[in-house]
Scaffold this motif. Sequence first.
Motif, PDB file in Angstrom:
ATOM      1  N   LEU A 110       0.839  -1.214   0.000  1.00 40.85           N
ATOM      2  CA  LEU A 110       0.000   0.000   0.000  1.00 40.85           C
ATOM      3  C   LEU A 110       0.868   1.256   0.000  1.00 40.85           C
ATOM      4  CD1 LEU A 110      -2.847  -1.205   2.402  1.00 40.85           C
ATOM      5  CD2 LEU A 110      -2.854  -1.071  -0.114  1.00 40.85           C
ATOM      6  N   LYS A 111       1.992   1.187   0.705  1.00 45.82           N
ATOM      7  CA  LYS A 111       2.891   2.334   0.759  1.00 45.82           C
ATOM      8  C   LYS A 111       3.482   2.621  -0.625  1.00 45.82           C
ATOM      9  CE  LYS A 111       7.048   3.829   3.272  1.00 45.82           C
ATOM     10  NZ  LYS A 111       8.172   3.133   2.573  1.00 45.82           N
ATOM     11  N   ILE A 112       3.900   1.578  -1.314  1.00 47.11           N
ATOM     12  CA  ILE A 112       4.477   1.763  -2.655  1.00 47.11           C
ATOM     13  C   ILE A 112       3.439   2.360  -3.608  1.00 47.11           C
ATOM     14  CG2 ILE A 112       5.350   0.532  -4.704  1.00 47.11           C
ATOM     15  CD1 ILE A 112       6.790  -1.384  -2.732  1.00 47.11           C
ATOM     16  N   MET A 113       2.194   1.899  -3.508  1.00 45.40           N
ATOM     17  CA  MET A 113       1.144   2.461  -4.371  1.00 45.40           C
ATOM     18  C   MET A 113       0.926   3.935  -4.067  1.00 45.40           C
ATOM     19  SD  MET A 113      -1.653  -0.482  -5.016  1.00 45.40           S
ATOM     20  CE  MET A 113      -2.226   0.410  -6.472  1.00 45.40           C
ATOM     21  N   GLN A 114       0.906   4.231  -2.765  1.00 48.75           N
ATOM     22  CA  GLN A 114       0.696   5.616  -2.329  1.00 48.75           C
ATOM     23  C   GLN A 114       1.823   6.530  -2.829  1.00 48.75           C
ATOM     24  OE1 GLN A 114       0.874   6.034   1.908  1.00 48.75           O
ATOM     25  NE2 GLN A 114      -0.726   7.605   1.950  1.00 48.75           N
ATOM     26  N   GLU A 115       3.051   6.017  -2.767  1.00 47.10           N
ATOM     27  CA  GLU A 115       4.196   6.799  -3.244  1.00 47.10           C
ATOM     28  C   GLU A 115       4.066   7.162  -4.720  1.00 47.10           C
ATOM     29  OE1 GLU A 115       7.424   4.691  -0.241  1.00 47.10           O
ATOM     30  OE2 GLU A 115       7.674   4.467  -2.417  1.00 47.10           O
ATOM     31  N   ASN A 146      -6.997 -10.030   3.120  1.00 46.03           N
ATOM     32  CA  ASN A 146      -8.109  -9.148   3.483  1.00 46.03           C
ATOM     33  C   ASN A 146      -7.680  -7.693   3.601  1.00 46.03           C
ATOM     34  OD1 ASN A 146     -10.174 -10.985   3.381  1.00 46.03           O
ATOM     35  ND2 ASN A 146     -10.049 -11.524   5.558  1.00 46.03           N
ATOM     36  N   THR A 147      -6.522  -7.469   4.230  1.00 47.97           N
ATOM     37  CA  THR A 147      -6.029  -6.093   4.374  1.00 47.97           C
ATOM     38  C   THR A 147      -5.887  -5.434   3.005  1.00 47.97           C
ATOM     39  OG1 THR A 147      -4.793  -6.738   6.334  1.00 47.97           O
ATOM     40  CG2 THR A 147      -4.161  -4.662   5.291  1.00 47.97           C
ATOM     41  N   LEU A 148      -5.288  -6.171   2.067  1.00 52.92           N
ATOM     42  CA  LEU A 148      -5.076  -5.611   0.731  1.00 52.92           C
ATOM     43  C   LEU A 148      -6.386  -5.513  -0.046  1.00 52.92           C
ATOM     44  CD1 LEU A 148      -1.728  -7.417  -0.075  1.00 52.92           C
ATOM     45  CD2 LEU A 148      -2.057  -4.941   0.109  1.00 52.92           C
TER      46      LEU A 148
END
Length: 256
Positions: A110-115, A146-148
């Motif tokens: 999620l962090k990489i996508m956000q970046e 589930n988190t993803l």
Amino acid sequence: LKLETELRQALARNEFELHYQPKVDMDCNKIVGMEALLRWQSAERGLVTPAEFIPLLEETGLILPVGEWVLREACKQARAWQDAGIPDVHIAVNLSSLQFRQPDFAGSVLKIMQEHGLDPAMNGIELELTESLLLDNVARTIDTLNTLHEAGIRFSIDDFGTGYSSLSYLKRFPISSLKIDQSFVQDLSSNRDDESIVSAIIALGRSLGLSVIAEGVETAEQSAQLRRMGCDGMQGYLFSRPVPVAEMTYLLQNSA
Ligand code: G
Ligand code: G
Ligand code: MN
Ligand code: NA
């Protein structure tokens, strides 16, 4: 030079690249997504395919930094295509089990996508998982998935039919699609067993509300048969080999 040393250097020198293979809709031949496939452009060896180095990356743990590079590169490309006005690009990334088992794997994706300014719910990064990856520590797998999934990431099961998926697990995983392994597609028109297996996978997918994609489709005959059988999509040399980014951009711009 030892291959392991060369692979470390390959990463440092940015010699890895992604090629992309379209997934197309069975009915209208429109590109509905693509799979990112790792390649190594080596000065000494030429273009090296992953079968020759993924096992070593896994043995040495190098798959972790390389896998992270793959995710970043896929996100960077999704961003670039979006900025170029190509909407709804859906890039599927293959994951190794070691990568998926990293502490806080979900958070790092999620962090990489956000970046890259990607909203997971809007701009599809799909993750391709194998049956063996899914079934190793099911409780934790479900947690990570589930988190993803709640953030909008989609999952497909790669090489489906070659592993040991229990049907009850399938129902518990937030999966969007099944990819029929190419070994069942190869002799589809002449082998009754393969035909039975493919038709069972399509029926299973349908009853669980999953889209079913056939892999390794090479002939018009296979494609026509899969279409008659109710398969949703296909991937394979018939439509396109895995191609470098410039060619993929061309295919996307000219997809019906
Ligand atoms: O692309 P083919 O072109 O040769 O790929 C061979 C195998 O390598 C496939 O089983 C594919 O799943 C795997 N593979 C390709 N790219 C990646 C990647 O980025 N990460 C992982 N873990 N496997 C990959
Ligand atoms: O294991 P995975 O499904 O991720 O890997 C896909 C592999 O199948 C890659 O090596 C890719 O290059 C290869 N591939 C893709 N399309 C075809 C096809 O139509 N025929 C064959 N023989 N291989 C294919
Ligand atoms: Mn795959
Ligand atoms: Na596969």
